[in-house]
Design an enzyme around this catalytic site. Structure first.
Site, PDB file in Angstrom:
ATOM      1  CE  LYS A  23      -1.785   2.260   3.977  1.00  0.00           C
ATOM      2  NZ  LYS A  23      -2.079   3.631   3.590  1.00  0.00           N
ATOM      3  CG  ASN A  24       2.745   2.437   3.540  1.00  0.00           C
ATOM      4  OD1 ASN A  24       1.651   3.011   3.518  1.00  0.00           O
ATOM      5  ND2 ASN A  24       3.224   1.865   4.620  1.00  0.00           N
ATOM      6  NE  ARG A  95      -1.678  11.875   7.964  1.00  0.00           N
ATOM      7  CZ  ARG A  95      -1.629  13.070   8.535  1.00  0.00           C
ATOM      8  NH1 ARG A  95      -0.683  13.929   8.182  1.00  0.00           N
ATOM      9  NH2 ARG A  95      -2.508  13.420   9.438  1.00  0.00           N
ATOM     10  CG  ASP A 119      -4.439   6.052   9.408  1.00  0.00           C
ATOM     11  OD1 ASP A 119      -5.627   5.884   9.112  1.00  0.00           O
ATOM     12  OD2 ASP A 119      -3.503   5.385   8.955  1.00  0.00           O
ATOM     13  CG  ASP A 309       2.705   1.570   9.422  1.00  0.00           C
ATOM     14  OD1 ASP A 309       2.331   2.510  10.158  1.00  0.00           O
ATOM     15  OD2 ASP A 309       2.737   1.651   8.188  1.00  0.00           O
TER      16      ASP A 309
END
Length: 427
Positions: A23-24, A95, A119, A309
Site C-alpha cells: 500500500k505504502n 494522507r 489516520d 506500523d
C-alpha cells in the site's frame, strides 16, 4: 452502511496467506505516474480502498485511470495538461495523497494540496516536504487550508539534508528533483524498501537516481520522463502482520510473497517471542510450535529499525505473552490509542509517556472495541482471536484501507471472522 468485524476467539492460525503489493508504495507510484505523459501500467497493486481514493484524485487532475482490483492492475493515462489542485475531501481521507506535491510542482510549476487528515496516530506535519521543495526553488506557503508550492520558472538541483528521514518528504523531493535542472543530493533520506521501489520506477521512466536505500540519494535532473510498466514491491507491513499473528495465536503461517529481508528487525522479535522463522521458495514461514509467545521489548525507529506500523501487533502479541515487556513509540505520539482498546479486552498495560508496560495474560476476553487506524484495527482483530468469546471491531473501513479481503484471508487460516452491519459503532 458502517460495518464491523465479528471475531470468535480460540483459533490458532494455520496455513498460507498471500501478500500483494505494498500500500505504502502503490499509492506513491500512482502519484509518480503524473511525471510522464502517456500510459503507465502498475501491477501487483493491492485491492484496497486507498487505491480507489488515489485513482479518483488522479482523475480529478485530468488523468484516465483504469483499476482492475481482481487482477491487481492500475493503468494511468496522463495528458499533456493536468490540473494541480488536490481537494480536501480526498486528501483528508488519504494522507498519502500529499505524494502528488512533488510531481505536480515538477510538471506544472505549481501544486495546491489540501493539508491532510487521515489516520489518528499523531502529528505528521508537512514542514519537511515544504523545506525540501523550497530548497529546489519552489515558493511554499499555506493559505486557506492548502499547501501551495509554486515554481513558474522550474526547479533546480540543491544540497538538501532532511532533519528526519521522512518517507513522504524523501518521496516528494525525489519526484520533484527528477525534472529539475542540475543535480540534487539528498542526505538523511528515508531508506525503506518503498523508497527503492519508487526510485526503480522513476529510473525505468528515464530518471537518473543513485543511492536509494542507502541514506544519501543523488538525482541528476532530466528534461522529460516516459511512461513505464512496473510491479509494486510486496507489502512488508502486511507480511509482518501475519508474522505476529502466527506468534500471538500459537499458529503456523507461510507468508507467500513476503520478503524476510525487508522485515529483519521485526522478524528478529518474532523469533524472540519463541517462534521459528524460515525462508521458503515462495516467501517465509512463521511457526510458533503451538507455544504461548514469550514477551519481548520493542522500540520503533526509522527503517531499518522496527516499523511503527507493526507496533500495534507487537502490543497484541505481548498482551498474551509470558512475562512483561516495554513498548516504546519513538515516531508518533498518538499511536497508543490501541492500548485502551486492548485493555477493554483484558490486557494489563500501563502508559508512561511514549512507553507502554505490558504484562502478558494467558488469554484475553471478548468485548466490543473500535479501530482508530488501519494497523490498530487489524491488531484488534488479531487480539480477538486470542480472546475468550466474541470480539467485535468497529471501524472496518479503516482496515479496508490497508488489507485486501482481511476477513477472507483469516478464514482461509481457520479463523471464525465475519463482517456484519454496525448500526451503532459505539455500542
Amino acid at each position: 452502511m458502517a460495518e464491523r468485524f465479528r471475531v470468535v476467539g480460540g483459533t490458532a492460525l494455520r496455513g498460507e496467506v498471500t501478500v500483494w503489493g505494498a500500500k505504502n508504495s502503490a499509492l506513491k507510484l500512482m502519484a509518480a505516474a503524473l511525471l510522464a505523459v502517456g500510459r503507465t501500467r502498475l501491477t501487483n497493486v493491492p485491492a484496497i480502498l486507498d487505491v480507489t481514493i488515489m485513482a479518483e484524485l488522479l482523475r480529478r487532475l485530468g488523468c484516465i485511470v483504469d483499476y482492475d482490483a481482481v487482477a491487481g492492475v492500475v493503468e494511468i493515462e496522463v495528458p499533456e495538461q493536468i490540473g494541480h489542485r488536490a481537494d480536501y475531501d480526498l486528501v483528508r481521507a488519504l494522507r498519502a495523497s500529499t505524494a502528488v506535491l512533488g510531481p505536480l510542482v515538477a510538471r506544472c510549476g505549481a501544486a495546491d494540496v489540501a493539508v491532510p487528515g487521515g489516520d489518528a496516530i499523531g502529528s505528521r506535519g508537512l514542514d519537511l516536504h515544504a523545506a525540501g521543495l523550497a530548497a529546489l526553488g519552489a515558493t511554499v506557503h499555506v493559505t486557506h487550508g492548502f499547501l501551495v508550492a509554486e515554481a513558474p520558472d522550474g526547479l533546480h538541483g540543491a544540497e538538501i539534508r532532511l532533519e528526519f528521514p521522512s518517507v513522504g518528504a524523501t518521496e516528494n523531493v525525489l519526484t520533484a528533483a527528477v525534472l529539475a535542472t542540475g543535480t540534487t543530493r539528498l542526505e538523511n533520506a528515508a531508506r525503506e524498501p518503498e523508497i527503492i521501489d519508487l526510485a526503480d520506477m522513476l529510473c525505468s521512466m528515464g530518471a537518473h537516481i543513485t543511492g536509494a536505500g542507502a541514506g544519501v540519494i543523488e538525482i541528476e535532473g532530466v528534461d522529460r520522463l516516459t511512461p513505464t510498466r512496473h510491479a509494486v514491491v510486496p507489502d512488508r507491513i502486511a507480511a509482518g502482520t501475519w508474522a505476529f499473528a502466527a506468534s500471538a495465536t500459537r499458529g503456523d503461517i507461510e507468508v507467500v510473497g513476503g520478503r524476510s529481508a525487508h522485515l529483519a528487525a521485526a522478524l528478529d522479535l518474532v523469533e524472540a517471542s519463541g517462534a521459528t522463522v524460515t525462508d521458503t521458495d515462495r516467501g517465509f514461514r512463521v511457526d510458533s510450535g503451538g507455544r504461548r509467545p514469550r514477551s519481548f521489548d520493542v522500540a520503533t525507529l526509522p527503517y531499518p529499525g522496527f516499523p511503527t506500523d507493526l507496533q500495534p501487533f507487537a502490543l497484541a502479541c505481548n498482551a498474551v505473552a509470558q512475562g512483561s515487556a516495554m513498548i516504546t513509540e519513538n515516531l508518533f505520539e498518538a499511536r497508543f490509542r490501541t492500548v485502551q482498546e486492548l485493555n477493554r479486552l483484558g490486557a494489563e498495560t500501563r502508559i508512561d509517556g511514549h512507553h507502554v508496560m505490558v504484562h502478558g495474560v494467558e488469554r484475553l476476553s471478548g468485548a466490543p472495541v473500535e479501530a482508530s487506524d488501519i494497523r490498530a484495527g487489524a491488531a484488534l482483530v488479531i487480539a480477538g482471536l486470542v480472546a475468550e468469546g466474541v470480539t467485535t471491531v468497529s471501524g472496518a473501513q479503516h482496515i479496508d484501507r490497508g488489507y485486501a479481503g482481511f476477513a477472507e484471508s483469516l478464514r482461509g487460516l481457520g479463523a471464525d471472522v465475519t463482517r456484519e452491519p454496525d448500526d451503532d459503532p459505539f455500542v
